[in-house]
Design a protein around this motif. Sequence first.
Motif, PDB file in Angstrom:
ATOM      1  N   MET A  44      43.852  78.419  31.656  1.00 38.01           N
ATOM      2  CA  MET A  44      44.239  78.071  30.292  1.00 38.01           C
ATOM      3  C   MET A  44      43.116  78.390  29.305  1.00 38.01           C
ATOM      4  SD  MET A  44      46.062  74.554  28.970  1.00 38.01           S
ATOM      5  CE  MET A  44      47.637  74.951  29.718  1.00 38.01           C
ATOM      6  N   ALA A  48      43.095  80.978  26.159  1.00 37.44           N
ATOM      7  CA  ALA A  48      42.706  80.491  24.830  1.00 37.44           C
ATOM      8  C   ALA A  48      41.500  81.242  24.266  1.00 37.44           C
ATOM      9  CB  ALA A  48      42.393  79.002  24.897  1.00 37.44           C
ATOM     10  N   ILE A  66      47.589  81.913  19.155  1.00 40.57           N
ATOM     11  CA  ILE A  66      47.536  81.105  20.370  1.00 40.57           C
ATOM     12  C   ILE A  66      46.775  79.822  20.040  1.00 40.57           C
ATOM     13  CG2 ILE A  66      46.699  80.952  22.757  1.00 40.57           C
ATOM     14  CD1 ILE A  66      46.960  83.983  22.944  1.00 40.57           C
ATOM     15  N   TYR A  68      45.417  75.952  21.293  1.00 42.84           N
ATOM     16  CA  TYR A  68      44.988  75.306  22.547  1.00 42.84           C
ATOM     17  C   TYR A  68      44.587  73.859  22.304  1.00 42.84           C
ATOM     18  CZ  TYR A  68      41.744  74.350  26.464  1.00 42.84           C
ATOM     19  OH  TYR A  68      41.083  73.797  27.553  1.00 42.84           O
ATOM     20  N   LEU A 186      49.138  76.063  24.181  1.00 45.06           N
ATOM     21  CA  LEU A 186      48.518  75.709  25.455  1.00 45.06           C
ATOM     22  C   LEU A 186      48.178  74.227  25.423  1.00 45.06           C
ATOM     23  CD1 LEU A 186      46.008  78.712  25.619  1.00 45.06           C
ATOM     24  CD2 LEU A 186      48.232  78.582  26.749  1.00 45.06           C
ATOM     25  N   ASP A 188      46.837  70.928  27.679  1.00 45.27           N
ATOM     26  CA  ASP A 188      46.214  70.425  28.910  1.00 45.27           C
ATOM     27  C   ASP A 188      46.286  68.896  28.885  1.00 45.27           C
ATOM     28  OD1 ASP A 188      44.803  70.067  31.232  1.00 45.27           O
ATOM     29  OD2 ASP A 188      43.097  71.324  30.659  1.00 45.27           O
ATOM     30  N   LEU A 214      52.699  76.745  27.443  1.00 48.24           N
ATOM     31  CA  LEU A 214      52.115  76.664  28.782  1.00 48.24           C
ATOM     32  C   LEU A 214      51.445  75.310  28.883  1.00 48.24           C
ATOM     33  CD1 LEU A 214      51.414  78.186  31.463  1.00 48.24           C
ATOM     34  CD2 LEU A 214      49.271  78.871  30.377  1.00 48.24           C
TER      35      LEU A 214
END
Length: 546
Positions: A44, A48, A66, A68, A186, A188, A214
């Motif tokens: 990831m 990023a 993108i 993150y 993205l 997490d 994602l």
Amino acid sequence: MITVDNLTVEYTGKTLFSGISFAINPTDKIALMGKNGAGKSTIMKIIAGELKPTRGGVRAPKEAVIAYLPQHLLTEDTSTVFEEAAKAFKQVFEMRDEMERLNKELETRTDYESKEYMGIIERVSDLSEKFYALEEVNYDAEVEKALKGLGFKQEDLYRPTSEFSGGWRMRIELAKILLQKPDLILLDEPTNHIDIESVMWLEDFLVNKANAVLVISHDKAFIDNITNRTIEITMGRMYDYKANYTHYLQLREERRAHQIKAWQEQQREIADHMAFIERFRGTYSKTNQVNSRERMLEKIVPIEIDEVDTSALRLRFPPAPRSGEHPVTVRDVSKNYGDHVVFKNANMSIIRGEKIAFVGRNGEGKSTMIKALLGEISVDEGNLQLGHNAKVGYFAQNQAALLDQELTVFETVDQVAVGDIRTQIKNMLGRFMFSGDDINKKVSVLSGGERTRLAMVKLLLEPVNLLILDEPTNHLDLKSKDVLKEALLDFDGTLILVSHDRAFLMGLAQKVFEFKDKRVIEHLETIDEFLEKNRIKNIAELNLSK
């Protein structure tokens, strides 16, 4: 389309993963799965642009955005909540401000034929083309809508970010990401610090309004609801499934079954060749056949069976000493902080052995009520008390963060253990997946999941009959959550549980206390019934489906 091309990452001579390639399409909602240490967060970060791979790379269109959201944030405290979230439109505002500055400069310059003047004209023209091509947006309204969707109230928007906890700051960062409308988001572990209603808002946004996503998450319900594809990283390799998490688990088991069958057939083939070679080695008439079999053996590529993570939390709460009939009684309790009313005239009576869920948005008073029950804070009105022989075990929301960073794993437990239990510390740590040299690691180097498990070891040092857990699953992997849930189902004492994890709560709590609008509302129904009944209603109330 964004393409991950032949990624390889090596650390100190060891390969984390090799030859990872996949494409992310505009509408893909992908769960990135794999055991801890497989390299999910590393992939990831590479996508990023925060890490460089040993080999390979990421290709994306020039204009692709993108965004993150990492697990841990380093935020500044120089803005209000609204100002910080509005930074999502920083480039737009900078473009507008530069246009205004250059137009003012053109008004004062008289060197109409100069190269500098023509350069300014070209720059203004270029900026104007980009700026006026943007969709007309009420930026203030968009910022306010996103922040409210993530749980902020109107009065919070102009408070400084320094007044908010890490979880709330994470929401501000999330709002900034959502406002950018990126081509790829993205995420997490995005649900670790947000409540159930905000998780539902985020699900609705990601499914209905976001482009590609994602996500790495240990929240099974969340990833099942938002994803249509699962990428698994295991043993340095990648498997790509066009399926959500639950379906992926079934497909993975089928894959391992095929691998095991193929491996067994290969072992039989190898054994057959070796038996033939052993039997006829030195027999002149069979020399060519023996040589042929040896060449066939050399060409066989061993079939690998995907690893199964056999490390597992082993958790069972000690038998609960008998308490009184009502371990918790709350009568007409009110709590204020200055002019801010947290809740008023709250009542609850919890019977011995009940498993209770406290639910509601962050800031509505769940943790405040727990602290009042524990005597950590006083209330302004009413009465609350713990029943006869109540022995409390408490896991605070920030329990893992409260551990002493400089102590080792063993020292952390040894420092608080007393009596015969001290001779069992290594065994206890082993049950919580700390073995060998792990017990000598300092707390400062442990992962979030390891710290949570270590904090739980301390919880088991004495038998209790009233267990109060405030967000115990943050940072725990899916398997550890399942083990904790089974242990809580078997626990024969009284349980009060605060959690935003729906999959974890389901089947566990028999009664619900909802903290909402300065009230504590008792629901005589299971958490499953409560969540189903309130799912659509909550989204509508928050104006999130629009």
